[in-house]
Enzyme design. Structure first.
Site, short mmCIF file in Angstrom:
data_model
loop_
_atom_site.label_atom_id
_atom_site.label_comp_id
_atom_site.label_asym_id
_atom_site.label_seq_id
_atom_site.Cartn_x
_atom_site.Cartn_y
_atom_site.Cartn_z
N HIS A 1 -5.89 -2.85 -19.36
CA HIS A 1 -6.86 -2.39 -18.57
C HIS A 1 -6.32 -1.80 -17.06
O HIS A 1 -7.19 -1.65 -16.20
CB HIS A 1 -7.94 -3.59 -18.43
CG HIS A 1 -8.90 -3.87 -19.22
ND1 HIS A 1 -9.55 -5.25 -19.41
CD2 HIS A 1 -8.88 -3.57 -20.62
CE1 HIS A 1 -10.06 -5.12 -20.68
NE2 HIS A 1 -9.59 -4.50 -21.36
N SER B 1 -13.15 -14.61 -21.84
CA SER B 1 -14.23 -15.00 -22.62
C SER B 1 -14.48 -14.23 -23.91
O SER B 1 -15.44 -14.53 -24.40
CB SER B 1 -15.58 -14.41 -21.39
OG SER B 1 -15.33 -13.11 -21.17
N CYS C 1 -3.46 18.67 -6.25
CA CYS C 1 -4.60 19.73 -6.80
C CYS C 1 -5.87 19.55 -5.74
O CYS C 1 -6.87 20.08 -5.76
CB CYS C 1 -5.18 19.38 -8.01
SG CYS C 1 -5.88 17.90 -8.34
N VAL D 1 -5.31 -7.04 -14.09
CA VAL D 1 -4.89 -5.78 -13.58
C VAL D 1 -3.80 -6.40 -12.23
O VAL D 1 -3.65 -5.31 -11.11
CB VAL D 1 -5.84 -4.76 -13.12
CG1 VAL D 1 -6.48 -4.53 -14.62
CG2 VAL D 1 -6.94 -5.51 -12.21
N ASP D 2 -3.86 -7.66 -12.00
CA ASP D 2 -3.13 -8.04 -10.55
C ASP D 2 -1.93 -8.26 -10.59
O ASP D 2 -1.33 -8.37 -9.60
CB ASP D 2 -4.12 -9.42 -10.52
CG ASP D 2 -3.70 -10.64 -11.75
OD1 ASP D 2 -4.64 -11.25 -11.88
OD2 ASP D 2 -2.69 -10.36 -12.28
N CYS E 1 -5.74 13.99 -4.13
CA CYS E 1 -4.26 14.45 -4.56
C CYS E 1 -3.51 15.51 -3.99
O CYS E 1 -4.05 16.53 -3.53
CB CYS E 1 -4.68 14.89 -6.24
SG CYS E 1 -3.38 15.30 -6.87
N1 APR Z 1 -7.96 -21.78 -17.29
C1 APR Z 1 -8.46 -21.22 -18.43
N2 APR Z 1 -9.40 -20.48 -18.52
C2 APR Z 1 -10.22 -20.07 -17.38
C3 APR Z 1 -9.79 -20.60 -16.27
C4 APR Z 1 -8.39 -21.39 -16.15
N3 APR Z 1 -8.34 -22.07 -14.93
N4 APR Z 1 -10.67 -20.42 -15.23
C5 APR Z 1 -11.61 -19.55 -16.05
N5 APR Z 1 -11.33 -19.81 -17.33
C6 APR Z 1 -12.11 -19.02 -18.68
C7 APR Z 1 -13.45 -18.98 -18.46
O1 APR Z 1 -14.00 -19.96 -18.98
C8 APR Z 1 -13.96 -17.55 -19.12
O2 APR Z 1 -14.04 -18.07 -20.48
O3 APR Z 1 -11.70 -17.64 -18.51
C9 APR Z 1 -12.59 -16.74 -18.92
C10 APR Z 1 -12.81 -15.61 -18.08
O4 APR Z 1 -13.68 -14.60 -18.66
P1 APR Z 1 -13.99 -13.38 -17.78
O5 APR Z 1 -14.37 -13.56 -16.59
O6 APR Z 1 -15.00 -12.78 -18.74
O7 APR Z 1 -12.65 -12.71 -17.78
P2 APR Z 1 -12.36 -11.60 -19.28
O8 APR Z 1 -12.33 -12.41 -20.40
O9 APR Z 1 -10.56 -11.46 -18.65
O10 APR Z 1 -12.76 -10.41 -19.02
C11 APR Z 1 -12.35 -9.33 -19.67
O11 APR Z 1 -14.01 -7.80 -18.73
O12 APR Z 1 -14.91 -7.15 -16.52
C12 APR Z 1 -14.09 -6.83 -17.57
O13 APR Z 1 -12.34 -5.35 -17.60
C13 APR Z 1 -12.60 -6.72 -17.09
O14 APR Z 1 -10.70 -7.34 -18.07
C14 APR Z 1 -11.85 -7.66 -17.78
C15 APR Z 1 -12.84 -8.12 -19.12
#
Ligand code: APR
Length: 242
Positions: A114, A189, A147, A98-99, A144
């Site tokens: 998201h 992840s 409303c 969302v960045d 708002c």
């Molecule tokens: N390069 C590649 N992979 C990386 C790096 C990097 N530099 N740094 C971290 N990772 C990997 C980690 O190993 C991990 O598997 O990125 C993954 C980040 O996982 P999460 O923190 O779970 O993020 P994400 O998968 O985007 O989460 C999904 O969960 O919290 C909610 O809505 C939120 O969009 C988010 C969603």
């Protein structure tokens, strides 16, 4: 290193997660223990959390706005924008992030599954989301103008559904049928659905699947190709633009 061939027959869907922004200095979710002010993020980023304590929720998002505004796209974001320029409408980027860093790196064909940290909407009326970079002062819940309801971040919270139009755009791209379908997930992840299920949809369609990730996923066997490491280092070298 294996090479991802992007040529005139390739139709590529990319899914990114927090790991793609990690090298820009944006903390990942599971990496930071998923806690904020010693509360699970799920409690803060949820409709219940907002009803219970909107001031705390706005403190969480104002802090993330403050943090994200000061970071910049990394070479991983830039590589994806280059792949889009090469493939045109045979490229689509679905991001869980969302960045706004993909757009700042030049990506245009982006589905923000998201939501977006720099958009705000009314929790009470149907007023469309508005661009909003405001870091609200402590204790503030913006109202708002139409409303008088409480404004909220335009983010898909835990327990909320994704935008049907977004899911439709991704589904249409997957089932379009032209060219050779390829799917690449980076920096995620695979913990959150429906994003985590895209790889299974692609496999059912006979597409090729890639994962670029720092940690091996629990579900590595779902990806035909797994390239382990940092996306900012790997993505710029992974593709052969033919
Ligand atoms: N390069 C590649 N992979 C990386 C790096 C990097 N530099 N740094 C971290 N990772 C990997 C980690 O190993 C991990 O598997 O990125 C993954 C980040 O996982 P999460 O923190 O779970 O993020 P994400 O998968 O985007 O989460 C999904 O969960 O919290 C909610 O809505 C939120 O969009 C988010 C969603």
């Amino acid at each position: 290193m294996k090479s991802l061939i992007l040529d005139s027959s390739t139709r590529l869907l990319v899914l990114t997660g927090a790991g793609v922004s990690a090298e820009s200095g944006v903390p990942t979710f599971r990496g930071m223990g998923g806690l904020w002010e010693n509360r699970p993020v799920e409690e803060v980023a949820s409709p219940q959390g907002f009803t219970e304590d909107p001031v705390r929720v706005w403190r969480f998002y104002s802090q993330r706005r403050e943090g994200a505004a000061g970071v910049h796209p990394n070479p991983g974001h830039t590589a994806l924008a280059e792949w889009e320029r090469h493939l045109g409408d045979r490229f689509l980027l679905a991001t869980q992030n969302v960045d706004g860093l993909h757009q700042r790196a030049g990506s245009q064909r982006v589905v923000e599954m998201h939501g977006n940290l720099f958009k705000t909407r009314c929790s009470n009326c149907e007023r469309p989301p508005m661009d909003d970079t405001t870091v609200y002062p402590e204790g503030t819940v913006p109202r708002c103008g139409a409303c008088g309801g409480s404004l909220r971040p335009h983010i898909v919270w835990f327990g909320e559904n994704l935008d049907e139009a977004d899911l439709g755009r991704i589904g249409e791209f997957l089932t379009r049928g032209d060219g050779k379908l390829v799917f690449l997930a980076a920096g995620t992840s695979g913990a959150v659905w429906p994003a985590a299920g895209l790889v299974d949809q692609v496999r059912k369609l006979g597409g090729e699947t890639w994962l670029v990730n720092f940690d091996p996923p629990e579900n590595a066997e779902r990806f035909r190709h797994f390239v382990q490491g940092r996306s900012g280092e790997l993505l710029p070298r992974l593709a052969t633009l033919a």
